[in-house]
Design an enzyme around this catalytic site. Sequence first.
Site, PDB file in Angstrom:
ATOM      1  N   GLN A  10       0.983  -1.370  -0.153  1.00 43.52           N
ATOM      2  CA  GLN A  10      -0.130   0.106   0.220  1.00 43.52           C
ATOM      3  C   GLN A  10       0.833   1.136  -0.489  1.00 43.52           C
ATOM      4  O   GLN A  10       1.749   1.563   0.056  1.00 43.52           O
ATOM      5  CB  GLN A  10      -0.790   0.191   1.069  1.00 43.52           C
ATOM      6  CG  GLN A  10      -0.166  -0.348   2.591  1.00 43.52           C
ATOM      7  CD  GLN A  10      -1.207  -0.940   3.827  1.00 43.52           C
ATOM      8  OE1 GLN A  10      -1.940  -0.953   3.155  1.00 43.52           O
ATOM      9  NE2 GLN A  10      -0.508  -1.615   4.468  1.00 43.52           N
ATOM     10  N   ASP A  22       0.694   0.272  13.653  1.00 45.15           N
ATOM     11  CA  ASP A  22       1.281   1.745  14.294  1.00 45.15           C
ATOM     12  C   ASP A  22       1.504   1.416  15.622  1.00 45.15           C
ATOM     13  O   ASP A  22       2.400   1.997  16.562  1.00 45.15           O
ATOM     14  CB  ASP A  22       0.600   2.777  13.832  1.00 45.15           C
ATOM     15  CG  ASP A  22      -1.273   2.251  14.595  1.00 45.15           C
ATOM     16  OD1 ASP A  22      -1.772   1.992  15.899  1.00 45.15           O
ATOM     17  OD2 ASP A  22      -2.102   1.974  14.245  1.00 45.15           O
ATOM     18  N   GLU A  45       1.285  -8.079  11.211  1.00 45.92           N
ATOM     19  CA  GLU A  45       1.230  -7.160  10.894  1.00 45.92           C
ATOM     20  C   GLU A  45       1.668  -7.005   9.287  1.00 45.92           C
ATOM     21  O   GLU A  45       2.803  -7.939   8.907  1.00 45.92           O
ATOM     22  CB  GLU A  45       1.924  -5.924  11.254  1.00 45.92           C
ATOM     23  CG  GLU A  45       1.988  -4.792  10.256  1.00 45.92           C
ATOM     24  CD  GLU A  45       0.528  -4.230   9.742  1.00 45.92           C
ATOM     25  OE1 GLU A  45      -0.240  -3.744  10.510  1.00 45.92           O
ATOM     26  OE2 GLU A  45       1.031  -4.126   8.564  1.00 45.92           O
ATOM     27  N   ASP A  64       1.113 -12.624   7.103  1.00 41.31           N
ATOM     28  CA  ASP A  64      -0.334 -12.729   6.699  1.00 41.31           C
ATOM     29  C   ASP A  64      -1.502 -12.689   7.461  1.00 41.31           C
ATOM     30  O   ASP A  64      -1.332 -14.033   8.411  1.00 41.31           O
ATOM     31  CB  ASP A  64      -0.173 -12.893   4.945  1.00 41.31           C
ATOM     32  CG  ASP A  64      -1.853 -13.251   4.639  1.00 41.31           C
ATOM     33  OD1 ASP A  64      -2.893 -13.194   5.971  1.00 41.31           O
ATOM     34  OD2 ASP A  64      -2.649 -12.630   3.480  1.00 41.31           O
ATOM     35  N   GLY A  65      -2.541 -11.871   7.839  1.00 44.15           N
ATOM     36  CA  GLY A  65      -3.186 -12.407   9.455  1.00 44.15           C
ATOM     37  C   GLY A  65      -4.242 -13.141   9.414  1.00 44.15           C
ATOM     38  O   GLY A  65      -3.798 -14.344  10.083  1.00 44.15           O
ATOM     39  N   ASP A 112      -6.922  -5.304  14.637  1.00 46.49           N
ATOM     40  CA  ASP A 112      -6.981  -3.623  13.591  1.00 46.49           C
ATOM     41  C   ASP A 112      -6.872  -3.905  12.522  1.00 46.49           C
ATOM     42  O   ASP A 112      -5.582  -3.606  12.316  1.00 46.49           O
ATOM     43  CB  ASP A 112      -6.011  -3.091  15.334  1.00 46.49           C
ATOM     44  CG  ASP A 112      -5.665  -1.993  14.931  1.00 46.49           C
ATOM     45  OD1 ASP A 112      -6.204  -0.919  14.288  1.00 46.49           O
ATOM     46  OD2 ASP A 112      -5.004  -1.509  15.973  1.00 46.49           O
ATOM     47  N   THR A 138      -7.345  -2.200   8.519  1.00 49.08           N
ATOM     48  CA  THR A 138      -7.722  -1.617   7.497  1.00 49.08           C
ATOM     49  C   THR A 138      -9.425  -1.494   7.052  1.00 49.08           C
ATOM     50  O   THR A 138     -10.094  -2.183   7.675  1.00 49.08           O
ATOM     51  CB  THR A 138      -7.174  -0.692   5.831  1.00 49.08           C
ATOM     52  OG1 THR A 138      -6.600  -2.969   5.678  1.00 49.08           O
ATOM     53  CG2 THR A 138      -5.652  -0.822   6.667  1.00 49.08           C
TER      54      THR A 138
HETATM   55  N1  AG3 Z   1      -7.470   1.579  10.920  1.00 45.69           N
HETATM   56  C1  AG3 Z   1      -8.099   1.569  10.708  1.00 45.69           C
HETATM   57  C2  AG3 Z   1     -10.040   2.121  10.687  1.00 45.69           C
HETATM   58  C3  AG3 Z   1     -10.390   2.582   9.219  1.00 45.69           C
HETATM   59  C4  AG3 Z   1     -10.401   4.238   8.551  1.00 45.69           C
HETATM   60  N2  AG3 Z   1     -10.754   3.893   7.643  1.00 45.69           N
HETATM   61  C5  AG3 Z   1     -10.648   5.246   6.828  1.00 45.69           C
HETATM   62  N3  AG3 Z   1     -10.739   6.223   7.457  1.00 45.69           N
HETATM   63  N4  AG3 Z   1     -11.932   5.509   5.979  1.00 45.69           N
HETATM   64  C6  AG3 Z   1      -6.595   2.186  12.093  1.00 45.69           C
HETATM   65  C7  AG3 Z   1      -5.469   1.881  12.220  1.00 45.69           C
HETATM   66  C8  AG3 Z   1      -5.037   2.412  13.684  1.00 45.69           C
HETATM   67  N5  AG3 Z   1      -4.418   1.504  14.756  1.00 45.69           N
END
Ligand code: AG3
Length: 279
Positions: free
Chosen positions: A31, A86, A106, A137-138, A155, A157
């Site tokens: 990404q 993060d 991660e 890969d989770g 956690d 995306t």
């Molecule tokens: N995880 C992403 C949550 C989704 C946000 N979506 C968006 N902005 N369209 C965040 C990781 C934090 N540890």
Amino acid sequence: MELWFTEYTNKTSGITIKIKRQLDHRVSEFQTIDVFETHYYGNLMVIDGYIMLTEFDEFVYHENLTHVPAQFLQNPEKALIIGGGDGGTARELLKYPSIKKIDMIEIDREVCEVSKLYFKNLSVSFKDPRLNLHYEDGAKFVKNRTESYDLIVIDSTDPVGPGEVLFTEEFYNNCSKILKTGGILTAQTESPFDKEYINPIRQIYKNLRKSFNYVSMYLGHIPTYPFGTWSFAFASNWVDPLKSEIKNSYLPEGLRYYNRELGKSIFTLPNFVKEIIDE
Ligand code: AG3
């Protein structure tokens, strides 16, 4: 010259934030990652154009994903974090002295690297010897795992790109198999105000119900995420958060969002949200 960042939530709306300067831009194997310094929100991390976190409101997201389930467990010892590169989710779980080991899976090492540089308040968790970081890969990890956990926190995306598999029936089923008796899973599940996500959210909760006896949703206020209201899933084969009591005798000090009154009542949902996930 003025610099502004916009995450387009759909074709006609978005979240716009004024930028002081760009701190990083890198394209990983998975990404595109950008980091900006902002005027109001502290540092901001963006992945593929989507806001992942800001220093201003990351506590809402990370405290919700972790303390809400951890408070229903007497003595959580082993936790699995899927994603979370993060370090914010790990930081919250590591606040519990009962936590002996966290495996964090991660997929993208670059997310951790960026966090070490620009989000020191989150990546502090990488220094704790109880945290084991795996760059994998989770979905594959949970499929092949036999070790079990008291707590699994997803956690991820959004359910597009590399994160998509983390919302499937098969993935949840594999997670359910590696929860210890009494264990709980939580996951981020998008905004119920987002018309484009109403059907995906409905499907996510259907998928969860195929693998877990008790599946509930709870909400948090996250100003920098689309529509400002975010949902989380709570799933377990043993703990029904609507009937169960808080069991953890330890509550970390200094939390900015979570408290026990909120943690018990947080599963009470507005009607339009209930309608999305009711069977
Ligand atoms: N995880 C992403 C949550 C989704 C946000 N979506 C968006 N902005 N369209 C965040 C990781 C934090 N540890």
